[in-house]
Scaffold this motif. Structure first.
Motif, PDB file in Angstrom:
ATOM      1  N   ILE A 103      -2.647   0.362 -15.113  1.00 26.41           N
ATOM      2  CA  ILE A 103      -2.188  -0.908 -15.704  1.00 26.41           C
ATOM      3  C   ILE A 103      -0.738  -1.178 -15.328  1.00 26.41           C
ATOM      4  O   ILE A 103      -0.376  -2.299 -14.944  1.00 26.41           O
ATOM      5  N   VAL A 104       0.098  -0.152 -15.435  1.00 25.98           N
ATOM      6  CA  VAL A 104       1.506  -0.326 -15.061  1.00 25.98           C
ATOM      7  C   VAL A 104       1.630  -0.675 -13.579  1.00 25.98           C
ATOM      8  O   VAL A 104       2.402  -1.563 -13.193  1.00 25.98           O
ATOM      9  N   THR A 105       0.851   0.008 -12.746  1.00 23.07           N
ATOM     10  CA  THR A 105       0.888  -0.266 -11.305  1.00 23.07           C
ATOM     11  C   THR A 105       0.436  -1.679 -11.011  1.00 23.07           C
ATOM     12  O   THR A 105       1.022  -2.378 -10.167  1.00 23.07           O
ATOM     13  N   MET A 106      -0.615  -2.133 -11.698  1.00 26.86           N
ATOM     14  CA  MET A 106      -1.100  -3.500 -11.476  1.00 26.86           C
ATOM     15  C   MET A 106      -0.079  -4.541 -11.926  1.00 26.86           C
ATOM     16  O   MET A 106      -0.041  -5.645 -11.384  1.00 26.86           O
ATOM     17  N   MET A 107       0.745  -4.189 -12.897  1.00 24.92           N
ATOM     18  CA  MET A 107       1.822  -5.105 -13.299  1.00 24.92           C
ATOM     19  C   MET A 107       2.786  -5.332 -12.140  1.00 24.92           C
ATOM     20  O   MET A 107       3.244  -6.452 -11.897  1.00 24.92           O
ATOM     21  N   TYR A 108       3.096  -4.257 -11.399  1.00 22.30           N
ATOM     22  CA  TYR A 108       3.969  -4.388 -10.236  1.00 22.30           C
ATOM     23  C   TYR A 108       3.316  -5.249  -9.161  1.00 22.30           C
ATOM     24  O   TYR A 108       3.964  -6.110  -8.541  1.00 22.30           O
ATOM     25  N   CYS A 136       0.831  -1.204   0.000  1.00 22.96           N
ATOM     26  CA  CYS A 136       0.000   0.000   0.000  1.00 22.96           C
ATOM     27  C   CYS A 136       0.869   1.259   0.000  1.00 22.96           C
ATOM     28  O   CYS A 136       0.608   2.210  -0.737  1.00 22.96           O
ATOM     29  N   GLY A 137       1.915   1.259   0.830  1.00 23.33           N
ATOM     30  CA  GLY A 137       2.812   2.405   0.882  1.00 23.33           C
ATOM     31  C   GLY A 137       3.562   2.628  -0.420  1.00 23.33           C
ATOM     32  O   GLY A 137       3.699   3.761  -0.889  1.00 23.33           O
ATOM     33  N   LEU A 138       4.049   1.530  -1.022  1.00 22.62           N
ATOM     34  CA  LEU A 138       4.767   1.645  -2.293  1.00 22.62           C
ATOM     35  C   LEU A 138       3.848   2.178  -3.387  1.00 22.62           C
ATOM     36  O   LEU A 138       4.246   3.016  -4.198  1.00 22.62           O
ATOM     37  N   LEU A 139       2.600   1.667  -3.405  1.00 22.55           N
ATOM     38  CA  LEU A 139       1.640   2.133  -4.413  1.00 22.55           C
ATOM     39  C   LEU A 139       1.378   3.632  -4.251  1.00 22.55           C
ATOM     40  O   LEU A 139       1.282   4.369  -5.231  1.00 22.55           O
ATOM     41  N   SER A 140       1.278   4.076  -3.000  1.00 22.43           N
ATOM     42  CA  SER A 140       0.997   5.487  -2.730  1.00 22.43           C
ATOM     43  C   SER A 140       2.147   6.396  -3.153  1.00 22.43           C
ATOM     44  O   SER A 140       1.944   7.600  -3.357  1.00 22.43           O
ATOM     45  N   LEU A 141       3.345   5.832  -3.281  1.00 17.07           N
ATOM     46  CA  LEU A 141       4.495   6.620  -3.719  1.00 17.07           C
ATOM     47  C   LEU A 141       4.741   6.485  -5.223  1.00 17.07           C
ATOM     48  O   LEU A 141       5.136   7.451  -5.878  1.00 17.07           O
ATOM     49  N   VAL A 142       4.490   5.294  -5.767  1.00 12.04           N
ATOM     50  CA  VAL A 142       4.793   5.040  -7.173  1.00 12.04           C
ATOM     51  C   VAL A 142       3.761   5.689  -8.097  1.00 12.04           C
ATOM     52  O   VAL A 142       4.106   6.332  -9.094  1.00 12.04           O
ATOM     53  N   VAL A 143       2.469   5.539  -7.763  1.00  7.56           N
ATOM     54  CA  VAL A 143       1.411   6.059  -8.639  1.00  7.56           C
ATOM     55  C   VAL A 143       1.505   7.578  -8.832  1.00  7.56           C
ATOM     56  O   VAL A 143       1.382   8.052  -9.962  1.00  7.56           O
ATOM     57  N   LEU A 184      -7.169   1.590  -4.819  1.00  8.80           N
ATOM     58  CA  LEU A 184      -6.314   2.683  -4.354  1.00  8.80           C
ATOM     59  C   LEU A 184      -5.523   3.289  -5.509  1.00  8.80           C
ATOM     60  O   LEU A 184      -5.288   4.500  -5.543  1.00  8.80           O
ATOM     61  N   GLY A 185      -5.100   2.440  -6.445  1.00  7.87           N
ATOM     62  CA  GLY A 185      -4.380   2.942  -7.610  1.00  7.87           C
ATOM     63  C   GLY A 185      -5.233   3.908  -8.425  1.00  7.87           C
ATOM     64  O   GLY A 185      -4.741   4.932  -8.911  1.00  7.87           O
ATOM     65  N   ILE A 186      -6.522   3.595  -8.570  1.00  9.28           N
ATOM     66  CA  ILE A 186      -7.434   4.476  -9.304  1.00  9.28           C
ATOM     67  C   ILE A 186      -7.579   5.813  -8.580  1.00  9.28           C
ATOM     68  O   ILE A 186      -7.518   6.882  -9.196  1.00  9.28           O
ATOM     69  N   TYR A 187      -7.762   5.753  -7.254  1.00 12.84           N
ATOM     70  CA  TYR A 187      -7.976   6.980  -6.486  1.00 12.84           C
ATOM     71  C   TYR A 187      -6.727   7.867  -6.516  1.00 12.84           C
ATOM     72  O   TYR A 187      -6.811   9.049  -6.866  1.00 12.84           O
TER      73      TYR A 187
END
Length: 308
Positions: free
Chosen positions: A118-123, A71-78, A155-158
């Motif tokens: 899509i890129v985030t979901m690949m990770y 969750c933390g990585l997604l919040s920084l990468v997206v 979360l990626g969408i938001y």
């Protein structure tokens, strides 16, 4: 009967073609998986009592640890991907070219979001084998694993919609990234403060009215937290790890209300729907900003032609 070809958003197609040629994607996937692997090894080392025995209770912490880290990585990468979606086009001076195409501004915005998600979901999908270790060692089941992937997708969408909005109103990508993170922190802190102040006032009023015998009961105060995009994720973690949830907390307070019972029981889907509506609002505002940019360019060209 003619077969209709699947229509792919041209902006999405362009972004994926450009992104697939970059070395950043495989390097980032490798880096994230390496970090998760180190966490798994670290937890297993801590849980090892001796050469052949593991502390099962310590292994149960692997699932929430990996979930929160993802969750933390997604919040920084997206935000890094989406905050340069529109501002990056300005910096490369390609936004004017994009706006001359027949693609509508809202479709441009959605194409940018789809590409980032899509890129985030690949990770995330690349890290599923590491997350599945929690299933092998205990602490989660397959439904929890796939539900977690769904929560990260939400979360990626938001976060992506907030990043694209900031990218459309700020000219520089770095400033847009900072603004995205600031808005995220503001929403989390704001909902927490409002809910906390509400609970404090309820406690104070109850104490002044009933004295030491007052027993605080949770009412509608926690509904404010539904506008926190991370609230359903952490409620899911609580449900998976300890069986506790917002509904259980409200139920234990002894308050009786059919409406609140229904809302708190369905806390996760209601919160997700509300936040997805908010994210759609961010996308609409981003599209309006792009439309305003396009209008300014058209007016500038007309003035230039009139002056000529």
């Amino acid at each position: 009967m003619m077969k209709h070809k699947l229509q792919i958003n041209p902006i999405l197609k362009r972004e994926l073609m450009v992104g697939s040629r970059s070395i950043k994607m495989p390097l980032l996937i490798m880096g994230i998986n390496l970090l998760l692997t180190l966490i798994v090894v670290f937890v297993m080392v801590i849980a090892q009592v001796n050469t052949s025995v593991y502390d099962y209770q310590s292994l149960l912490q692997l699932f929430p640890t990996l979930a929160c880290l993802e969750c933390g990585l997604l919040s920084l990468v997206v935000p890094v991907f989406t905050s340069s979606a529109i501002s990056g086009e300005r910096e490369r001076q390609t936004l004017d070219i994009m706006l001359t195409t027949p693609v509508k501004p809202l479709k441009i915005v959605f194409g940018k979001l789809e590409s980032a998600v899509i890129v985030t979901m690949m990770y995330i999908i690349a890290s599923v084998p590491l997350l599945a270790i929690s299933f092998v060692l205990g602490g989660m089941n397959w439904s929890a694993l796939f539900f977690q992937v769904g929560m990260l997708f939400y979360l990626g969408i938001y976060v992506g919609s907030v990043g694209i909005f900031c990218s459309s109103v700020v000219k520089k990508s770095v400033a847009a990234t900072i603004l995205t993170i600031a808005i995220g922190i503001g929403i989390i802190a704001g909902t927490g403060i409002i809910s906390g102040v509400w609970i404090g006032i309820e406690n104070y009023v109850g104490y002044m009215k009933y004295g030491d015998g007052y027993n605080y009961k949770i009412g509608a105060e926690l509904m404010v937290l539904m506008l926190n995009p991370y609230a359903p994720f952490f409620d899911f973690i609580l449900r998976s790890v300890s069986g506790t949830s917002v509904f259980e907390l409200w139920k234990s307070s002894g308050k009786s209300s059919t409406i609140l019972q229904t809302i708190y029981r369905a806390w996760i889907p209601i919160s997700m729907i509300l936040n997805l509506l908010v994210s759609f609002g961010f996308l609409k505002l981003a599209a309006r900003s792009v439309v305003a940019t396009k209008t300014k360019k058209v007016k500038g060209k007309r003035k230039g032609n009139d002056g000529a």
